[in-house]
Scaffold this active site. Sequence first.
Site, short mmCIF file in Angstrom:
data_model
loop_
_atom_site.label_atom_id
_atom_site.label_comp_id
_atom_site.label_asym_id
_atom_site.label_seq_id
_atom_site.Cartn_x
_atom_site.Cartn_y
_atom_site.Cartn_z
N SER A 42 -9.14 0.95 3.78
CA SER A 42 -8.23 1.90 2.71
C SER A 42 -7.30 1.22 2.15
O SER A 42 -6.61 1.67 1.06
CB SER A 42 -7.59 3.10 3.58
N LYS A 100 0.88 -1.24 -0.01
CA LYS A 100 0.10 0.04 0.04
C LYS A 100 0.87 1.22 0.08
O LYS A 100 1.95 1.26 0.58
CB LYS A 100 -0.92 0.00 1.13
N SER A 139 -9.12 -1.45 7.59
CA SER A 139 -8.63 -1.10 6.44
C SER A 139 -7.83 -2.33 5.71
O SER A 139 -7.62 -2.08 4.57
CB SER A 139 -7.64 -0.04 6.47
#
Length: 468
Positions: free
Chosen positions: A146, A71, A170
């Site tokens: 996320s 990420k 997330s």
Amino acid sequence: MTVTFLSAREQLAMLRARRISPVELAEEHIRQIERWNTTLGAFIEFDADRVREQARRGARGPLAGLCLSSKATVPIAGYRCEIGSVLLRGEVASEDAEAVARIRSAGATLLGTTNCPEFLMAYETDNLLYGRTRNPWSLEHSAGGSSGGEAAAIAAGMAAGGLGSDSGGSVRVPAHFCGISALKPTPGRIPGRGHTPPCIGPFSILGAVGPMARTISDVALLFETIAAQDPLDPISPPLATREISIEQAKQVRIGWMEDDGIAPVTDETREAVRSAAKALEALGFRVEPFRPAALEEARQLWWKFFMQCGAMFYAPAIAGREEELSPIFREFLQLAEEAPPLTAAQLLDAWAQCDIVRGKLLEEMREYPLFLLPTCSVPAFRHGERAWQVEAQTVRYLDAMRYTQWFNLLAAPAAVVPVSQSHEGLPIGVQIAGRPFEDELVLKIAECVDRAFGYRPPPLLRSTSDNT
């Protein structure tokens, strides 16, 4: 099935047996990324030449030659780390996050960085820099947030696994939406140093860098490889990873619940939890109904820290630049403003209450140290949806996600594994949570559930997963 859809452990076995070279494996992943990333929007920065250069150099270590991603907020040196915001356009990481440095030193080939919502404050991955990440199971549906870019990349066979981060679900919600596995570890078990933004203040409890992969066995592999104390991380504990046998795990009672009595879940979600409970019972585990009484108190405190404190943290950075914010981050600010700003006294009281409520939950979990439950009220939602009718009740966006938020407040490990599908054919994962620092026990139970059900390639990509 092409090699990119094999588990990380299977890919490593092929590498060690020299049935495939690191360069050949990298090329397979490059082809998959080039074929699907434009459609899915998972990677925000990917350079095939940089990947090839790493693979040609070769490496040693437990992950040697394995192709992993990260990420964008768990930075890779030399890659952009803008947190999905035009306010940080062009920001490039000068060094690896500590977790990335560890997978690099373990020999992994780093593919690139994946998409996230602006400033991470959403369960849908979309921003003004790179746009929307689509779900490999249905392009009309969200990949979650996320860590949605990371989940989509892994589900689509573009990476064998990777790193996300989780302050309210997330890594777990995207894993549930995309049909893969993930672990939110106890904060500090995997060092958070270098994460952008930093995991400090209340986010040192709420937040954690977490591994994601197609199987929970691969998640465990990543955890075992990089989980160790970071002497520069003040919350990183001096704990070594430990082996948990099935026999040891069976001595621990597992509580399970279909819903929390406040936010209903879909029928398919209930059935997924029941199926997981039955699978564990069939293996000889003690699985009994359980609903902790302190859950709502924990959720209210999570709201104060994540929503209200989160908005307070970002206020200086966005002051005077509100017109440049993405719709998804403005939505977060509007939700945070539903309650008046916290006073100093209220914040101090919330901090004290945090310890009290965590103590209540730990007391309740003495009887049931492991907890089986839904990940979310609903499967993956369509892009932009923010409310659903479930059992004749309107369930709002953040209420649907409450099932992950409790364990961020508790600073406890929680894993997600895919179990079934909705009537629309979307994945449904279940969640297995435990007490702080019992990550290995959570992973062992999750592995049992995963073996009974497990990852399947998304239908959209199955035609590309056959041998060619």
